[in-house]
Design a protein around this motif. Structure first.
Motif, mmCIF file in Angstrom:
data_model
loop_
_atom_site.group_PDB
_atom_site.id
_atom_site.type_symbol
_atom_site.label_atom_id
_atom_site.label_comp_id
_atom_site.label_asym_id
_atom_site.label_seq_id
_atom_site.Cartn_x
_atom_site.Cartn_y
_atom_site.Cartn_z
ATOM 1 N N THR A 10 -22.387 -31.240 92.784
ATOM 2 C CA THR A 10 -21.145 -30.628 93.266
ATOM 3 C C THR A 10 -20.863 -31.102 94.692
ATOM 4 O OG1 THR A 10 -21.286 -28.629 91.902
ATOM 5 C CG2 THR A 10 -20.042 -28.455 93.954
ATOM 6 N N LEU A 11 -19.588 -31.371 94.947
ATOM 7 C CA LEU A 11 -19.141 -31.677 96.304
ATOM 8 C C LEU A 11 -18.386 -30.466 96.834
ATOM 9 C CD1 LEU A 11 -18.877 -33.933 98.516
ATOM 10 C CD2 LEU A 11 -16.584 -34.336 97.582
ATOM 11 N N LYS A 71 -28.066 -38.901 93.183
ATOM 12 C CA LYS A 71 -27.854 -38.811 91.729
ATOM 13 C C LYS A 71 -29.016 -39.476 90.986
ATOM 14 C CE LYS A 71 -25.085 -37.697 88.269
ATOM 15 N NZ LYS A 71 -24.546 -36.340 88.063
ATOM 16 N N ILE A 114 -20.673 -37.452 91.415
ATOM 17 C CA ILE A 114 -20.181 -36.085 91.640
ATOM 18 C C ILE A 114 -19.482 -35.591 90.375
ATOM 19 C CG2 ILE A 114 -18.461 -34.703 92.883
ATOM 20 C CD1 ILE A 114 -20.957 -35.208 94.538
ATOM 21 N N ILE A 167 -24.746 -40.306 98.027
ATOM 22 C CA ILE A 167 -24.475 -39.596 96.763
ATOM 23 C C ILE A 167 -25.134 -40.322 95.601
ATOM 24 C CG2 ILE A 167 -22.663 -38.943 95.117
ATOM 25 C CD1 ILE A 167 -20.792 -38.594 97.567
ATOM 26 N N VAL A 196 -15.796 -30.836 92.086
ATOM 27 C CA VAL A 196 -15.251 -30.974 93.442
ATOM 28 C C VAL A 196 -14.587 -29.669 93.850
ATOM 29 C CG1 VAL A 196 -13.748 -32.280 94.971
ATOM 30 C CG2 VAL A 196 -14.852 -33.442 93.045
#
Length: 295
Positions: A213-214, A205, A233, A201, A236
Motif C-alpha cells: 500500500t502507498l 516488493k 504497489i 518500492i 493507493v
C-alpha cells in the motif's frame, strides 16, 4: 462478488491498483461510489480512528454494506491507521473488510510484536479480514502543511520489509518510500509534487512478496504513481486531495446559493467536486489494465 483479496490479486496481475479514498461524511461516500460506478472499477473507502469516531463504526459499516449489496458492486471498507487493538477489534466486529494496524511510531521490535498479536486476534474474529502493517515514517496529518518534514531517515528497506512480513504474517505492507501524509500548500496550488523512490518500492516488493500500500499519495507526481504501481504497489491512498475538493465544492455551493439553507440543494457541488478528483485518480490507477467485473 469477488473478495478484496481476489481483486487485489487481479489488480496485481493486470498492472493496476485499487484506489483507497478516506471519507468522513455522506458527501465523500457518495462521490467515491459514483466515480467507481462510472468507471466500473473496485474501490476502497477508509476511515481513520478520528473519522470513524465522527461517522460511527457500525453505522458506516452498514452504509457501505448496503451499497455493495443493493448495487452488487465491489466497494470495500477499511479501518485506516488504527493504533490500538481495542479499536481494531471494534472494526473487525462491525464487519470492516480490512484494517491498517499502524504502530510504525514504535521501535520496529515492538511494532512486530504487537502487530503479530493483532493479526492473530483480528483473524480470530474475521478470518477473511485483510490486516495491513506499517513500517517507516511518512509523517502525520492528512492536511495542509507549510513545510515538509525530513523523512529520509525513516525510509523502509527491503530487508526490514521481509522480516516484518515474515514475523507478523500481515496480508498487506505499507512501507515508507518517499510518500508523506498531507500536502504542502505549494502542492495544493500545483506548483510542486511529491516524488517516490520507485527502485525502493521494487526492492521491497521482491523481498516482502506481499501486497503493498502507498499511503499519503495526495499531491504525488502522476508518472511516479504509474511507475510505483508497475513496481508493485497494489493500493493507493488519497485523502487530502478529497478534503480540498470537498471544501472547494462546499464554498462553491454556498456562493451559488447564498440564501439557501437546504443541505441537499447546496451539497451537490461538493459531491461533484470530489467525484471529479476520485475519477481522475481511479483512471490513473487503472491505466495499465482493466478489471473484469464479475458477480
Amino acid at each position: 462478488m469477488h473478495s478484496l483479496r481476489n481483486l487485489l490479486q487481479e489488480a496485481q496481475e493486470n498492472g493496476a491498483a485499487i484506489g483507497h479514498f478516506n471519507i468522513s461524511d455522506l458527501v465523500l461516500l457518495k462521490a467515491v461510489f459514483a466515480a467507481a460506478q462510472e468507471l466500473n472499477v473496485p474501490v476502497l473507502v477508509g476511515l481513520s480512528e478520528g473519522e470513524r469516531e465522527f461517522v460511527g463504526v457500525r453505522q458506516i459499516a452498514a452504509f457501505v454494506r448496503s451499497l455493495r449489496e443493493e448495487f452488487n458492486f465491489p466497494i470495500f471498507l477499511n479501518a485506516d491507521h488504527t493504533h490500538s487493538l481495542a479499536k481494531g477489534l471494534e472494526a473487525a466486529k462491525a464487519g470492516f473488510d480490512s484494517i491498517v494496524f499502524d504502530l510504525s511510531a514504535l521501535p520496529i521490535e515492538e511494532n512486530v510484536r504487537q502487530t503479530k498479536q493483532a493479526v492473530e486476534a483480528l483473524k480470530a474474529i474475521n478470518p477473511s479480514m485483510l490486516v495491513e502493517g506499517e513500517i517507516g515514517d511518512i509523517g502525520t496529518g492528512s492536511e495542509i502543511h507549510e513545510s515538509s518534514p525530513d523523512l529520509s531517515k525513516g525510509l523502509s528497506t527491503p530487508e526490514e520489509a521481509r522480516q516484518f512480513v515474515e514475523s507478523t504474517r500481515v496480508d498487506i505492507l505499507a512501507p515508507a518510500v518517499g510518500n508523506m501524509h498531507g500536502m504542502l500548500r505549494s502542492m495544493v496550488h500545483g506548483e510542486t509534487k511529491k516524488r517516490l523512490d520507485v527502485e525502493r518500492i521494487a526492492g521491497i516488493k521482491r523481498a516482502a512478496q506481499t501486497f503493498l500500500t502507498l499511503h499519503g499519495a495526495s499531491g504525488t507526481d502522476d508518472e511516479d504513481l504509474r511507475k510505483a504501481i508497475a513496481a508493485g504497489i497494489n493500493i493507493v491512498h488519497i485523502n487530502t486531495e478529497l478534503r480540498v475538493a470537498w471544501r472547494n465544492g462546499l464554498e462553491d455551493g454556498l456562493a451559488r446559493h447564498p440564501d439557501e439553507v437546504v443541505p441537499y440543494k447546496i451539497l451537490p457541488t461538493a459531491v461533484d467536486s470530489v467525484r471529479q478528483v476520485v475519477a481522475s485518480r481511479l483512471r490513473l490507477f487503472n491505466r495499465q489494465g482493466r478489471f473484469a467485473q464479475g458477480a
